[in-house]
Design an enzyme around this catalytic site. Structure first.
Site, PDB file in Angstrom:
ATOM      1  N   THR A 208       0.854  -1.199   0.000  1.00 31.66           N
ATOM      2  CA  THR A 208       0.000   0.000   0.000  1.00 31.66           C
ATOM      3  C   THR A 208       0.884   1.240   0.000  1.00 31.66           C
ATOM      4  O   THR A 208       2.095   1.158  -0.221  1.00 31.66           O
ATOM      5  CB  THR A 208      -1.011  -0.044   1.164  1.00 31.66           C
ATOM      6  OG1 THR A 208      -1.919   1.052   1.042  1.00 31.66           O
ATOM      7  CG2 THR A 208      -0.349   0.024   2.527  1.00 31.66           C
ATOM      8  N   ASN A 209       0.295   2.393   0.235  1.00 27.77           N
ATOM      9  CA  ASN A 209       1.080   3.631   0.298  1.00 27.77           C
ATOM     10  C   ASN A 209       0.640   4.428   1.524  1.00 27.77           C
ATOM     11  O   ASN A 209      -0.260   4.018   2.253  1.00 27.77           O
ATOM     12  CB  ASN A 209       0.932   4.428  -1.003  1.00 27.77           C
ATOM     13  CG  ASN A 209      -0.519   4.751  -1.302  1.00 27.77           C
ATOM     14  OD1 ASN A 209      -1.178   5.454  -0.540  1.00 27.77           O
ATOM     15  ND2 ASN A 209      -1.035   4.209  -2.400  1.00 27.77           N
ATOM     16  N   ARG A 210       1.254   5.573   1.736  1.00 28.57           N
ATOM     17  CA  ARG A 210       1.047   6.306   2.983  1.00 28.57           C
ATOM     18  C   ARG A 210      -0.210   7.173   2.990  1.00 28.57           C
ATOM     19  O   ARG A 210      -0.460   7.892   3.956  1.00 28.57           O
ATOM     20  CB  ARG A 210       2.249   7.212   3.264  1.00 28.57           C
ATOM     21  CG  ARG A 210       3.504   6.467   3.577  1.00 28.57           C
ATOM     22  CD  ARG A 210       4.586   7.453   3.994  1.00 28.57           C
ATOM     23  NE  ARG A 210       5.856   6.794   4.159  1.00 28.57           N
ATOM     24  CZ  ARG A 210       6.183   6.096   5.240  1.00 28.57           C
ATOM     25  NH1 ARG A 210       5.347   5.964   6.229  1.00 28.57           N
ATOM     26  NH2 ARG A 210       7.365   5.516   5.313  1.00 28.57           N
ATOM     27  N   SER A 211      -1.005   7.147   1.938  1.00 36.56           N
ATOM     28  CA  SER A 211      -2.182   8.025   1.896  1.00 36.56           C
ATOM     29  C   SER A 211      -3.143   7.697   3.043  1.00 36.56           C
ATOM     30  O   SER A 211      -3.505   6.546   3.258  1.00 36.56           O
ATOM     31  CB  SER A 211      -2.905   7.861   0.564  1.00 36.56           C
ATOM     32  OG  SER A 211      -4.143   8.525   0.627  1.00 36.56           O
TER      33      SER A 211
END
Ligand code: CTP
Length: 404
Positions: A208-211
């Protein structure tokens, strides 16, 4: 949903006997669903206590320019407000506001706002009728300030006459009317995507990513508070604005499947989600075990590109729809974002330097550059994500209105 739901109201209270009635105004606005930030002047503190307001309002009372850690509370309050109501307003506070004298937190906030302002005067009849007071009110009226005139009745000290603060129900009705009039997205359908997508490696692990989804949620909240019908396609669990339709998804493919069939039904589409660009080619339907890879071995995760469905949205955009993309960048932010705006046939792109201090992923604050297909370029310096959301929707509404 009431006109107050989710709206940010600054309630200014100045020094007059009628300050006690502002407590009732505060309570009714909060009951209606508004977020009320009270500002009490030094004069008001002679008549009512901070504790009562702090207990009833949505945040603690502020009394001074120097209370907060932030050196600029007036700009935070002024820019963040959907409406400011001053009740009661003394002759002095009316004069200060009319003449731009920002010598306390309330007058500084009034001068720092672009939101509608309602002033509810209360004073003795002689003062109310004084030409100086009437001239100051005329200045405010000419600038679009709404004046809720005082009523006739018993005044402080037992006198009878005009000057008595309007009843809380009349003040609240004036606030409601002004909020309805400022609901510029009313009748519009707004689709917002929020959060980072999660791409499965196996049945328990994801890439995933940090959003955090905070900026997308702020856009959804701002749109709802301005009267829009909101659909929120999200990967995160955060409290959604009242009345919004929420579609929970996880992966880029799920988000695409949720968005594509409904996008054309929306007047405004804001793709704030951080959609993964790559996902694992194969997804194990069970948890991968360490011993499958031999002593000290690691899995090789082969990635493939996801489908960029913002490109599809740009190609299939119905006439009149405003399509907004985000560009999360760390280098050459404006150049890269403008290229994305053109390549994806967007109307507006929000260029987000996610490498800058206090900006982007996970923060409550953001600094962006808005770039329009019409050549528009607007810097939005570091501020609350809600205020960034306001700037985005203001730009969208300017695009809908077309060139002057
Ligand atoms: N987007 C999308 N589908 C994807 C990837 C991105 O719809 N598979 C959307 C995002 O929601 C965002 C915009 O495209 O509104 C830009 O995303 P970003 O990752 O910044 O840009 P990319 O086009 O993926 O370019 P790059 O990764 O090279 O910066």
């Amino acid at each position: 949903m009431t006109a107050f739901q989710g709206r940010r109201i600054v309630l200014g209270v100045t020094g007059g006997i009628a300050a006690y009635k502002a407590i009732e105004v505060c309570r009714r606005l909060v009951d209606g669903g508004a977020h009320v930030s009270p500002i009490l002047t030094d004069g008001a503190l002679h008549f009512v206590g901070e504790t009562t307001f702090s207990a009833l309002a949505s945040e603690p009372v502020q009394t001074s320019l120097w209370d907060e850690e932030s050196p600029i509370p007036h700009t935070r309050l002024g820019q963040g407000a959907d409406l400011i109501v001053v009740a009661p307003a003394t002759a002095r506070s009316i004069a200060a506001y009319a003449h731009g004298l920002s010598d306390d937190l309330l007058t500084a906030t009034l001068i720092a706002t672009r939101a509608p302002v309602i002033v509810c005067p209360a004073m003795h009849t002689e003062m109310w009728e004084h030409p100086a007071v009437q001239a100051n009110l005329e200045i405010l009226r000419a600038r679009g300030v709404i004046i809720v005139p005082p009523a006739e009745g018993r005044l402080a000290g037992g006198d009878i006459g005009t000057g008595r603060l309007a009843e809380p129900s009349d003040i609240v009705a004036a606030v409601e009317q002004a909020l309805l009039a400022s609901a510029d997205l009313s009748g519009l359908r707004v689709l917002v995507t929020a959060g980072g997508t999660r791409e499965a490696i196996d049945s328990v692990r994801v890439i995933t990513n940090r959003s955090s989804g905070k900026q997308g949620y702020a856009v959804a909240e701002e749109a709802a508070s301005r009267g829009a019908t909101v659909t929120l396609v999200t990967t995160v669990d955060r409290p959604a604005p009242a009345g919004a339709t929420v579609i929970k998804v996880s992966s880029a493919a799920e988000m695409q499947a949720a968005v594509m069939p409904i996008a054309a039904d929306h007047d405004i589409v804001v793709m704030a989600a951080a959609v993964a660009d790559f996902r694992p080619v194969t997804v194990a339907g069970r948890k991968l075990k360490k011993d499958e890879f031999g002593e000290g071995g690691t899995p090789q995760i082969i990635l493939e590109p996801t489908h960029d469905f913002l490109v599809d949205l740009g190609l299939a955009k119905p006439a009149g729809q405003v399509l907004v993309g985000f560009a999360a960048e760390t280098d050459d932010v404006v150049e890269n974002a403008r290229a994305k705006l053109e390549r994806k046939r967007l109307d507006l792109i929000v260029a987000n330097d996610v490498g800058a201090a206090s900006c982007g992923f996970e923060y409550d604050t953001n600094a962006v550059v808005l770039l329009g297909a019409d050549g528009m370029h607007q810097d939005v310096p570091l501020t609350d994500k809600r205020i960034v959301a306001r700037a985005i929707l203001d730009a969208v509404m300017a695009l809908r209105a077309g060139p002057d």
